[in-house]
Design a protein around this motif. Structure first.
Motif, short mmCIF file in Angstrom:
data_model
loop_
_atom_site.label_atom_id
_atom_site.label_comp_id
_atom_site.label_asym_id
_atom_site.label_seq_id
_atom_site.Cartn_x
_atom_site.Cartn_y
_atom_site.Cartn_z
N THR A 236 5.85 28.13 -0.59
CA THR A 236 5.62 29.17 -1.60
C THR A 236 4.27 28.91 -2.28
O THR A 236 3.65 27.86 -2.06
CB THR A 236 6.72 29.14 -2.67
N GLU A 237 3.87 29.81 -3.12
CA GLU A 237 2.62 29.60 -3.88
C GLU A 237 2.76 28.37 -4.78
O GLU A 237 1.82 27.59 -4.92
CB GLU A 237 2.27 30.85 -4.71
N THR A 238 3.92 28.18 -5.37
CA THR A 238 4.15 26.98 -6.19
C THR A 238 4.03 25.73 -5.33
O THR A 238 3.47 24.72 -5.76
CB THR A 238 5.54 27.04 -6.86
N GLY A 239 4.54 25.80 -4.10
CA GLY A 239 4.42 24.68 -3.18
C GLY A 239 2.97 24.40 -2.81
O GLY A 239 2.54 23.25 -2.72
N ARG A 240 2.21 25.46 -2.61
CA ARG A 240 0.77 25.30 -2.31
C ARG A 240 0.05 24.60 -3.47
O ARG A 240 -0.80 23.75 -3.27
CB ARG A 240 0.11 26.65 -2.03
N GLN A 241 0.42 24.97 -4.67
CA GLN A 241 -0.20 24.37 -5.85
C GLN A 241 0.17 22.89 -5.96
O GLN A 241 -0.68 22.06 -6.27
CB GLN A 241 0.20 25.13 -7.11
N GLY A 242 1.43 22.56 -5.71
CA GLY A 242 1.86 21.16 -5.75
C GLY A 242 1.17 20.33 -4.68
O GLY A 242 0.72 19.20 -4.94
N HIS A 243 1.07 20.89 -3.48
CA HIS A 243 0.38 20.22 -2.39
C HIS A 243 -1.08 20.00 -2.75
O HIS A 243 -1.64 18.91 -2.57
CB HIS A 243 0.51 21.04 -1.10
N ILE B 199 0.83 -1.21 0.00
CA ILE B 199 0.00 0.00 0.00
C ILE B 199 0.86 1.25 0.00
O ILE B 199 0.60 2.20 -0.75
CB ILE B 199 -1.00 -0.02 1.17
N ILE B 200 1.91 1.28 0.81
CA ILE B 200 2.80 2.45 0.83
C ILE B 200 3.48 2.61 -0.53
O ILE B 200 3.60 3.73 -1.04
CB ILE B 200 3.83 2.36 1.98
N ALA B 201 3.91 1.52 -1.15
CA ALA B 201 4.53 1.61 -2.48
C ALA B 201 3.54 2.17 -3.49
O ALA B 201 3.90 3.01 -4.34
CB ALA B 201 5.04 0.24 -2.92
N TYR B 202 2.28 1.75 -3.41
CA TYR B 202 1.26 2.26 -4.32
C TYR B 202 1.05 3.77 -4.10
O TYR B 202 1.06 4.56 -5.06
CB TYR B 202 -0.06 1.51 -4.12
N ILE B 203 0.87 4.17 -2.85
CA ILE B 203 0.65 5.58 -2.54
C ILE B 203 1.84 6.42 -3.01
O ILE B 203 1.66 7.46 -3.65
CB ILE B 203 0.41 5.78 -1.02
N ARG B 204 3.03 5.97 -2.72
CA ARG B 204 4.23 6.74 -3.10
C ARG B 204 4.39 6.80 -4.61
O ARG B 204 4.81 7.82 -5.16
CB ARG B 204 5.46 6.17 -2.41
N GLY B 205 4.03 5.72 -5.30
CA GLY B 205 4.08 5.74 -6.77
C GLY B 205 3.10 6.74 -7.36
O GLY B 205 3.42 7.47 -8.31
N GLU B 206 1.89 6.77 -6.82
CA GLU B 206 0.88 7.72 -7.30
C GLU B 206 1.31 9.16 -7.02
O GLU B 206 1.15 10.04 -7.87
CB GLU B 206 -0.47 7.44 -6.63
N MET B 207 1.88 9.41 -5.84
CA MET B 207 2.35 10.76 -5.52
C MET B 207 3.51 11.16 -6.42
O MET B 207 3.57 12.29 -6.90
CB MET B 207 2.76 10.84 -4.05
N SER B 208 4.41 10.22 -6.66
CA SER B 208 5.56 10.50 -7.51
C SER B 208 5.12 10.88 -8.92
O SER B 208 5.68 11.80 -9.53
CB SER B 208 6.48 9.28 -7.56
N GLN C 279 -5.77 16.84 -4.07
CA GLN C 279 -6.95 16.67 -4.91
C GLN C 279 -7.08 15.23 -5.40
O GLN C 279 -8.18 14.73 -5.58
CB GLN C 279 -6.88 17.63 -6.10
N GLN C 280 -5.96 14.56 -5.59
CA GLN C 280 -5.99 13.17 -6.07
C GLN C 280 -6.11 12.15 -4.95
O GLN C 280 -6.33 10.96 -5.20
CB GLN C 280 -4.73 12.89 -6.90
N SER C 281 -5.99 12.60 -3.70
CA SER C 281 -6.04 11.68 -2.56
C SER C 281 -7.31 10.83 -2.52
O SER C 281 -7.24 9.63 -2.24
CB SER C 281 -5.85 12.43 -1.25
N PRO C 282 -8.50 11.39 -2.78
CA PRO C 282 -9.69 10.54 -2.76
C PRO C 282 -9.64 9.41 -3.80
O PRO C 282 -10.09 8.29 -3.52
CB PRO C 282 -10.84 11.51 -3.06
N ALA C 283 -9.07 9.67 -4.96
CA ALA C 283 -8.96 8.62 -5.98
C ALA C 283 -7.96 7.55 -5.54
O ALA C 283 -8.19 6.35 -5.76
CB ALA C 283 -8.55 9.22 -7.32
N ILE C 284 -6.86 7.98 -4.93
CA ILE C 284 -5.87 7.03 -4.42
C ILE C 284 -6.49 6.17 -3.33
O ILE C 284 -6.39 4.94 -3.35
CB ILE C 284 -4.61 7.77 -3.92
#
Length: 155
Positions: A103-110, A24-33, A115-120
Protein backbone atom coordinates in the motif's frame (compact mmCIF):
# COMPACT_ATOMS: atom_id res chain seq x y z
CA UNK A 1 45.63 -6.51 24.51
CA UNK A 2 46.49 -6.33 20.83
CA UNK A 3 47.13 -9.61 19.00
CA UNK A 4 50.04 -10.07 16.65
CA UNK A 5 49.34 -10.85 13.00
CA UNK A 6 50.53 -14.43 13.63
CA UNK A 7 48.07 -14.79 16.52
CA UNK A 8 45.24 -13.38 14.43
CA UNK A 9 46.09 -15.72 11.53
CA UNK A 10 45.62 -18.68 13.90
CA UNK A 11 42.13 -17.58 14.99
CA UNK A 12 39.20 -19.79 13.88
CA UNK A 13 37.22 -18.23 11.02
CA UNK A 14 34.04 -20.04 11.98
CA UNK A 15 33.98 -18.35 15.37
CA UNK A 16 34.72 -14.85 14.05
CA UNK A 17 32.39 -15.11 11.05
CA UNK A 18 29.60 -16.31 13.35
CA UNK A 19 30.28 -13.63 15.96
CA UNK A 20 30.31 -10.91 13.29
CA UNK A 21 27.07 -12.25 11.80
CA UNK A 22 25.24 -12.33 15.14
CA UNK A 23 26.32 -8.85 16.25
CA UNK A 24 25.85 -7.13 12.89
CA UNK A 25 22.44 -8.69 12.21
CA UNK A 26 21.30 -7.76 15.74
CA UNK A 27 22.45 -4.17 15.14
CA UNK A 28 20.69 -3.94 11.76
CA UNK A 29 17.48 -5.45 13.12
CA UNK A 30 17.55 -3.12 16.13
CA UNK A 31 17.93 -0.06 13.91
CA UNK A 32 15.10 -1.24 11.64
CA UNK A 33 12.88 -1.98 14.62
CA UNK A 34 13.42 1.55 15.88
CA UNK A 35 12.08 2.70 12.48
CA UNK A 36 8.96 0.53 12.84
CA UNK A 37 9.77 -2.57 10.79
CA UNK A 38 11.40 -5.89 11.40
CA UNK A 39 14.01 -6.95 8.85
CA UNK A 40 11.69 -9.65 7.41
CA UNK A 41 8.92 -7.05 7.08
CA UNK A 42 11.32 -4.73 5.25
CA UNK A 43 12.24 -7.59 2.91
CA UNK A 44 8.56 -8.29 2.23
CA UNK A 45 7.92 -4.65 1.40
CA UNK A 46 11.05 -4.46 -0.76
CA UNK A 47 9.92 -7.48 -2.76
CA UNK A 48 6.42 -6.05 -3.15
CA UNK A 49 7.66 -2.65 -4.34
CA UNK A 50 6.67 -1.33 -7.76
CA UNK A 51 7.79 -3.43 -10.69
CA UNK A 52 8.77 -6.43 -8.58
CA UNK A 53 5.75 -8.65 -9.02
CA UNK A 54 5.11 -12.25 -9.98
CA UNK A 55 5.77 -13.44 -13.52
CA UNK A 56 2.13 -12.77 -14.39
CA UNK A 57 2.26 -9.17 -13.13
CA UNK A 58 0.29 -9.92 -9.98
CA UNK A 59 1.09 -9.51 -6.31
CA UNK A 60 2.99 -12.25 -4.54
CA UNK A 61 1.95 -14.95 -2.08
CA UNK A 62 3.95 -15.57 1.07
CA UNK A 63 5.18 -18.82 -0.51
CA UNK A 64 6.43 -16.94 -3.59
CA UNK A 65 8.09 -14.34 -1.39
CA UNK A 66 9.73 -17.07 0.69
CA UNK A 67 11.17 -18.61 -2.48
CA UNK A 68 12.57 -15.24 -3.55
CA UNK A 69 14.18 -14.63 -0.16
CA UNK A 70 15.37 -18.13 0.63
CA UNK A 71 19.08 -17.21 0.26
CA UNK A 72 18.99 -14.69 3.10
CA UNK A 73 16.15 -15.74 5.40
CA UNK A 74 17.11 -16.95 8.84
CA UNK A 75 15.63 -20.14 10.24
CA UNK A 76 13.53 -18.17 12.73
CA UNK A 77 12.18 -15.63 10.21
CA UNK A 78 8.42 -16.17 10.06
CA UNK A 79 7.21 -14.45 6.91
CA UNK A 80 3.59 -15.41 7.47
CA UNK A 81 3.55 -13.62 10.84
CA UNK A 82 5.48 -10.70 9.37
CA UNK A 83 2.90 -10.42 6.58
CA UNK A 84 0.00 -10.65 9.02
CA UNK A 85 1.41 -7.77 11.05
CA UNK A 86 1.89 -5.71 7.87
CA UNK A 87 -1.73 -6.48 6.93
CA UNK A 88 -3.01 -5.36 10.35
CA UNK A 89 -1.02 -2.14 10.08
CA UNK A 90 -2.27 -1.40 6.55
CA UNK A 91 1.18 -1.63 4.93
CA UNK A 92 0.03 -4.42 2.60
CA UNK A 93 -3.28 -5.82 1.39
CA UNK A 94 -4.17 -9.39 0.41
CA UNK A 95 -6.42 -10.28 -2.51
CA UNK A 96 -8.72 -13.29 -2.93
CA UNK A 97 -5.84 -15.33 -4.40
CA UNK A 98 -3.77 -14.70 -1.23
CA UNK A 99 -1.38 -12.39 -3.11
CA UNK A 100 0.08 -9.53 -1.14
CA UNK A 101 0.19 -5.98 -2.48
CA UNK A 102 2.08 -3.04 -0.98
CA UNK A 103 0.00 0.00 0.00
CA UNK A 104 1.06 3.64 -0.06
CA UNK A 105 1.59 3.42 3.71
CA UNK A 106 3.81 0.39 3.08
CA UNK A 107 5.79 2.31 0.47
CA UNK A 108 6.34 5.09 2.98
CA UNK A 109 7.51 2.65 5.67
CA UNK A 110 9.84 0.94 3.22
CA UNK A 111 11.23 4.31 2.07
CA UNK A 112 11.79 5.43 5.68
CA UNK A 113 13.98 2.41 6.43
CA UNK A 114 15.70 2.54 3.03
CA UNK A 115 16.54 6.21 3.62
CA UNK A 116 18.34 5.25 6.84
CA UNK A 117 20.24 2.35 5.26
CA UNK A 118 23.33 4.44 4.37
CA UNK A 119 23.64 5.58 8.00
CA UNK A 120 23.25 2.00 9.25
CA UNK A 121 25.86 0.80 6.76
CA UNK A 122 28.10 3.74 7.67
CA UNK A 123 28.13 2.75 11.33
CA UNK A 124 29.03 -0.83 10.46
CA UNK A 125 31.78 0.27 8.04
CA UNK A 126 33.18 3.07 10.24
CA UNK A 127 36.99 3.03 10.10
CA UNK A 128 37.10 0.41 7.34
CA UNK A 129 38.18 1.59 3.92
CA UNK A 130 36.60 0.12 0.80
CA UNK A 131 39.79 -1.73 -0.21
CA UNK A 132 39.90 -3.60 3.12
CA UNK A 133 36.19 -4.39 2.85
CA UNK A 134 36.60 -5.74 -0.68
CA UNK A 135 39.58 -7.85 0.42
CA UNK A 136 37.53 -9.25 3.30
CA UNK A 137 34.69 -10.23 0.98
CA UNK A 138 37.10 -11.84 -1.48
CA UNK A 139 38.68 -13.86 1.32
CA UNK A 140 35.31 -14.98 2.70
CA UNK A 141 34.06 -15.91 -0.77
CA UNK A 142 37.23 -17.94 -1.38
CA UNK A 143 36.76 -19.75 1.94
CA UNK A 144 33.16 -20.52 1.00
CA UNK A 145 34.35 -21.86 -2.36
CA UNK A 146 37.13 -23.87 -0.68
CA UNK A 147 34.58 -25.85 1.32
CA UNK A 148 32.16 -26.43 -1.54
CA UNK A 149 29.73 -23.59 -1.01
CA UNK A 150 28.54 -21.11 -3.58
CA UNK A 151 30.80 -18.04 -3.29
CA UNK A 152 28.25 -16.03 -5.27
CA UNK A 153 25.62 -16.49 -2.55
CA UNK A 154 24.13 -13.15 -1.65
CA UNK A 155 22.27 -11.82 1.33
Amino acid sequence: MKNTDAELAAQPIGYWAGAAHRVIIAYIRGEMSALGLTQPQFWLLRNLSAGDLSSDGQGLTVAQLTDRMRAYLHDDDDLESAAEDLLKRGLVTRDADQRLWITETGRQGHARVKQQSPAIRGRIHDGIDDADYVTTLKVLRRMIDNVGGDPRASS
